[in-house]
Design a protein around this motif. Structure first.
Motif, PDB file in Angstrom:
ATOM      1  N   GLY A 149     -12.049   5.989  -1.297  1.00  0.00           N
ATOM      2  CA  GLY A 149     -11.897   5.054  -0.419  1.00  0.00           C
ATOM      3  C   GLY A 149     -11.099   4.009  -0.662  1.00  0.00           C
ATOM      4  O   GLY A 149     -10.768   3.216   0.335  1.00  0.00           O
ATOM      5  N   GLU A 150     -10.517   4.046  -2.002  1.00  0.00           N
ATOM      6  CA  GLU A 150      -9.730   2.854  -2.173  1.00  0.00           C
ATOM      7  C   GLU A 150      -8.455   3.108  -1.946  1.00  0.00           C
ATOM      8  O   GLU A 150      -7.642   4.115  -1.832  1.00  0.00           O
ATOM      9  CB  GLU A 150      -9.788   2.686  -4.006  1.00  0.00           C
ATOM     10  N   TYR A 151      -7.609   1.906  -1.604  1.00  0.00           N
ATOM     11  CA  TYR A 151      -6.169   1.807  -1.189  1.00  0.00           C
ATOM     12  C   TYR A 151      -5.372   1.601  -2.729  1.00  0.00           C
ATOM     13  O   TYR A 151      -5.677   1.170  -3.476  1.00  0.00           O
ATOM     14  CB  TYR A 151      -6.049   0.800  -0.230  1.00  0.00           C
ATOM     15  N   ILE A 152      -4.418   2.388  -2.702  1.00  0.00           N
ATOM     16  CA  ILE A 152      -3.349   2.484  -4.053  1.00  0.00           C
ATOM     17  C   ILE A 152      -1.990   1.434  -3.663  1.00  0.00           C
ATOM     18  O   ILE A 152      -1.403   1.581  -2.607  1.00  0.00           O
ATOM     19  CB  ILE A 152      -2.981   3.744  -4.265  1.00  0.00           C
ATOM     20  N   PHE A 153      -1.959   0.494  -4.353  1.00  0.00           N
ATOM     21  CA  PHE A 153      -1.113  -0.536  -4.332  1.00  0.00           C
ATOM     22  C   PHE A 153       0.247  -0.379  -5.561  1.00  0.00           C
ATOM     23  O   PHE A 153      -0.396  -0.144  -6.673  1.00  0.00           O
ATOM     24  CB  PHE A 153      -1.312  -1.986  -4.353  1.00  0.00           C
ATOM     25  N   TYR A 154       1.095  -0.391  -5.149  1.00  0.00           N
ATOM     26  CA  TYR A 154       2.394  -0.606  -6.347  1.00  0.00           C
ATOM     27  C   TYR A 154       3.331  -1.848  -6.115  1.00  0.00           C
ATOM     28  O   TYR A 154       3.459  -2.245  -4.996  1.00  0.00           O
ATOM     29  CB  TYR A 154       3.134   0.826  -6.240  1.00  0.00           C
ATOM     30  N   ASP A 155       3.825  -2.264  -6.866  1.00  0.00           N
ATOM     31  CA  ASP A 155       4.856  -3.196  -6.651  1.00  0.00           C
ATOM     32  C   ASP A 155       6.037  -2.476  -6.355  1.00  0.00           C
ATOM     33  O   ASP A 155       6.683  -1.802  -6.977  1.00  0.00           O
ATOM     34  CB  ASP A 155       5.104  -3.993  -8.389  1.00  0.00           C
ATOM     35  N   CYS A 156       6.224  -2.897  -5.151  1.00  0.00           N
ATOM     36  CA  CYS A 156       7.580  -2.588  -4.447  1.00  0.00           C
ATOM     37  C   CYS A 156       8.622  -3.217  -4.489  1.00  0.00           C
ATOM     38  O   CYS A 156       9.568  -3.414  -3.490  1.00  0.00           O
ATOM     39  CB  CYS A 156       7.200  -2.055  -2.751  1.00  0.00           C
ATOM     40  N   SER A 157       8.802  -4.318  -5.382  1.00  0.00           N
ATOM     41  CA  SER A 157      10.290  -5.007  -5.634  1.00  0.00           C
ATOM     42  C   SER A 157      11.405  -4.199  -5.661  1.00  0.00           C
ATOM     43  O   SER A 157      11.270  -3.102  -6.461  1.00  0.00           O
ATOM     44  CB  SER A 157       9.973  -5.800  -6.881  1.00  0.00           C
ATOM     45  N   ALA A 158      12.453  -4.547  -5.121  1.00  0.00           N
ATOM     46  CA  ALA A 158      13.549  -3.909  -5.313  1.00  0.00           C
ATOM     47  C   ALA A 158      14.133  -3.904  -6.654  1.00  0.00           C
ATOM     48  O   ALA A 158      14.497  -2.821  -7.207  1.00  0.00           O
ATOM     49  CB  ALA A 158      14.537  -4.371  -4.491  1.00  0.00           C
ATOM     50  N   TYR A 207       5.343   6.245 -11.308  1.00  0.00           N
ATOM     51  CA  TYR A 207       6.767   5.618 -11.234  1.00  0.00           C
ATOM     52  C   TYR A 207       7.799   6.651 -10.409  1.00  0.00           C
ATOM     53  O   TYR A 207       8.695   6.386  -9.488  1.00  0.00           O
ATOM     54  CB  TYR A 207       7.218   5.581 -12.649  1.00  0.00           C
ATOM     55  N   ARG A 208       7.849   7.838 -10.719  1.00  0.00           N
ATOM     56  CA  ARG A 208       8.716   8.965 -10.006  1.00  0.00           C
ATOM     57  C   ARG A 208       8.234   8.956  -8.364  1.00  0.00           C
ATOM     58  O   ARG A 208       9.115   9.106  -7.634  1.00  0.00           O
ATOM     59  CB  ARG A 208       8.676  10.339 -10.836  1.00  0.00           C
ATOM     60  N   GLU A 209       6.872   8.961  -8.067  1.00  0.00           N
ATOM     61  CA  GLU A 209       6.602   8.889  -6.775  1.00  0.00           C
ATOM     62  C   GLU A 209       7.254   7.652  -6.086  1.00  0.00           C
ATOM     63  O   GLU A 209       7.497   7.672  -4.867  1.00  0.00           O
ATOM     64  CB  GLU A 209       5.107   9.071  -6.791  1.00  0.00           C
ATOM     65  N   LEU A 210       7.031   6.518  -6.741  1.00  0.00           N
ATOM     66  CA  LEU A 210       7.496   5.200  -6.182  1.00  0.00           C
ATOM     67  C   LEU A 210       9.117   5.341  -5.708  1.00  0.00           C
ATOM     68  O   LEU A 210       9.308   4.977  -4.863  1.00  0.00           O
ATOM     69  CB  LEU A 210       7.481   4.198  -7.162  1.00  0.00           C
ATOM     70  N   GLN A 211       9.562   6.269  -6.740  1.00  0.00           N
ATOM     71  CA  GLN A 211      10.978   6.316  -6.588  1.00  0.00           C
ATOM     72  C   GLN A 211      11.401   7.193  -5.123  1.00  0.00           C
ATOM     73  O   GLN A 211      12.451   7.028  -4.392  1.00  0.00           O
ATOM     74  CB  GLN A 211      11.772   7.093  -7.501  1.00  0.00           C
ATOM     75  N   LYS A 212      10.559   7.848  -4.782  1.00  0.00           N
ATOM     76  CA  LYS A 212      10.510   8.788  -3.480  1.00  0.00           C
ATOM     77  C   LYS A 212      10.572   7.737  -2.170  1.00  0.00           C
ATOM     78  O   LYS A 212      10.919   7.894  -1.176  1.00  0.00           O
ATOM     79  CB  LYS A 212       9.542   9.719  -3.375  1.00  0.00           C
ATOM     80  N   LEU A 213       9.790   6.462  -2.379  1.00  0.00           N
ATOM     81  CA  LEU A 213       9.472   5.661  -1.277  1.00  0.00           C
ATOM     82  C   LEU A 213      10.846   4.688  -0.969  1.00  0.00           C
ATOM     83  O   LEU A 213      10.784   4.169   0.157  1.00  0.00           O
ATOM     84  CB  LEU A 213       8.362   4.896  -1.742  1.00  0.00           C
ATOM     85  N   GLY A 214      11.775   4.664  -2.073  1.00  0.00           N
ATOM     86  CA  GLY A 214      12.788   3.533  -1.551  1.00  0.00           C
ATOM     87  C   GLY A 214      13.768   3.534  -2.747  1.00  0.00           C
ATOM     88  O   GLY A 214      13.280   3.816  -4.022  1.00  0.00           O
ATOM     89  N   PRO A 215      14.633   2.658  -2.892  1.00  0.00           N
ATOM     90  CA  PRO A 215      15.606   2.185  -3.742  1.00  0.00           C
ATOM     91  C   PRO A 215      14.965   1.196  -4.711  1.00  0.00           C
ATOM     92  O   PRO A 215      15.158  -0.031  -4.411  1.00  0.00           O
ATOM     93  CB  PRO A 215      16.682   1.826  -3.226  1.00  0.00           C
ATOM     94  N   PHE A 216      14.318   1.592  -5.779  1.00  0.00           N
ATOM     95  CA  PHE A 216      13.819   0.845  -6.706  1.00  0.00           C
ATOM     96  C   PHE A 216      14.434   0.578  -8.046  1.00  0.00           C
ATOM     97  O   PHE A 216      14.776   1.890  -8.556  1.00  0.00           O
ATOM     98  CB  PHE A 216      12.235   0.935  -7.056  1.00  0.00           C
ATOM     99  N   ASP A 217      14.510  -0.561  -8.974  1.00  0.00           N
ATOM    100  CA  ASP A 217      15.072  -0.572 -10.345  1.00  0.00           C
ATOM    101  C   ASP A 217      16.259   0.072 -10.307  1.00  0.00           C
ATOM    102  O   ASP A 217      16.742   0.885 -11.210  1.00  0.00           O
ATOM    103  CB  ASP A 217      14.065   0.235 -11.102  1.00  0.00           C
ATOM    104  N   VAL A 231       0.995  -1.313   0.048  1.00  0.00           N
ATOM    105  CA  VAL A 231       0.069  -0.010   0.038  1.00  0.00           C
ATOM    106  C   VAL A 231       0.817   1.182  -0.206  1.00  0.00           C
ATOM    107  O   VAL A 231       1.822   1.299   0.734  1.00  0.00           O
ATOM    108  CB  VAL A 231      -1.109   0.075   1.080  1.00  0.00           C
ATOM    109  N   VAL A 232       0.727   2.188  -1.051  1.00  0.00           N
ATOM    110  CA  VAL A 232       1.350   3.429  -0.989  1.00  0.00           C
ATOM    111  C   VAL A 232       0.580   4.855  -1.050  1.00  0.00           C
ATOM    112  O   VAL A 232       1.135   5.544  -0.829  1.00  0.00           O
ATOM    113  CB  VAL A 232       2.307   3.436  -2.405  1.00  0.00           C
ATOM    114  N   GLY A 233      -0.671   4.394  -0.811  1.00  0.00           N
ATOM    115  CA  GLY A 233      -1.610   5.578  -0.756  1.00  0.00           C
ATOM    116  C   GLY A 233      -3.113   5.041  -0.531  1.00  0.00           C
ATOM    117  O   GLY A 233      -3.275   4.015  -0.583  1.00  0.00           O
ATOM    118  N   HIS A 234      -3.685   6.316  -0.208  1.00  0.00           N
ATOM    119  CA  HIS A 234      -5.163   6.072  -0.197  1.00  0.00           C
ATOM    120  C   HIS A 234      -6.020   7.238  -0.624  1.00  0.00           C
ATOM    121  O   HIS A 234      -5.781   8.231  -0.386  1.00  0.00           O
ATOM    122  CB  HIS A 234      -5.385   6.006   1.500  1.00  0.00           C
TER     123      HIS A 234
END
Length: 102
Positions: free
Chosen positions: A16-25, A70-80, A8-11
């Motif tokens: 009322g939906e939760y937002i999921f991203y694939d957070c694989s390294a 994708y750019r927002e995902l990069q703010k959450l951790g080291p991906f790709d 879960v990366v957002g709401h």
């Protein structure tokens, strides 16, 4: 099942939906060396990949991230850091024969 790590990366407070991203390294092995979509897959004459990112996403019931997501995902951790991921490409760019991966 996808080889990924959904999280879960957002709401969305409006729906009322939760937002999921694939957070694989890194992009999982089974989702590497693929084309963007069916058109790109069909255009390959040699070394044809086994699948496309769009088809795989549809089969999983998910969508590719936009470049902004994708750019927002990069703010959450080291991906790709060692791999790349296809991101949703605007139709105008696809018409030119290109697609985005980051």
């Amino acid at each position: 099942m996808t080889g990924g790590e959904p999280d879960v990366v957002g709401h969305d407070k409006k729906t009322g939906e939760y937002i999921f991203y694939d957070c694989s390294a890194e992009t999982p092995d089974g989702r590497r060396s693929i084309c963007y979509d069916h058109e790109a897959l069909e255009s390959r004459k040699e070394n044809k990949p086994k699948d496309s990112a769009m088809k795989m996403a549809a089969a999983m019931g998910v969508e590719l991230l936009t470049e902004e997501q994708y750019r927002e995902l990069q703010k959450l951790g080291p991906f790709d850091r060692k791999t790349s991921s296809w991101v949703k490409t605007p139709v105008a760019i696809r018409k030119l024969g290109g697609a985005h991966f980051l």
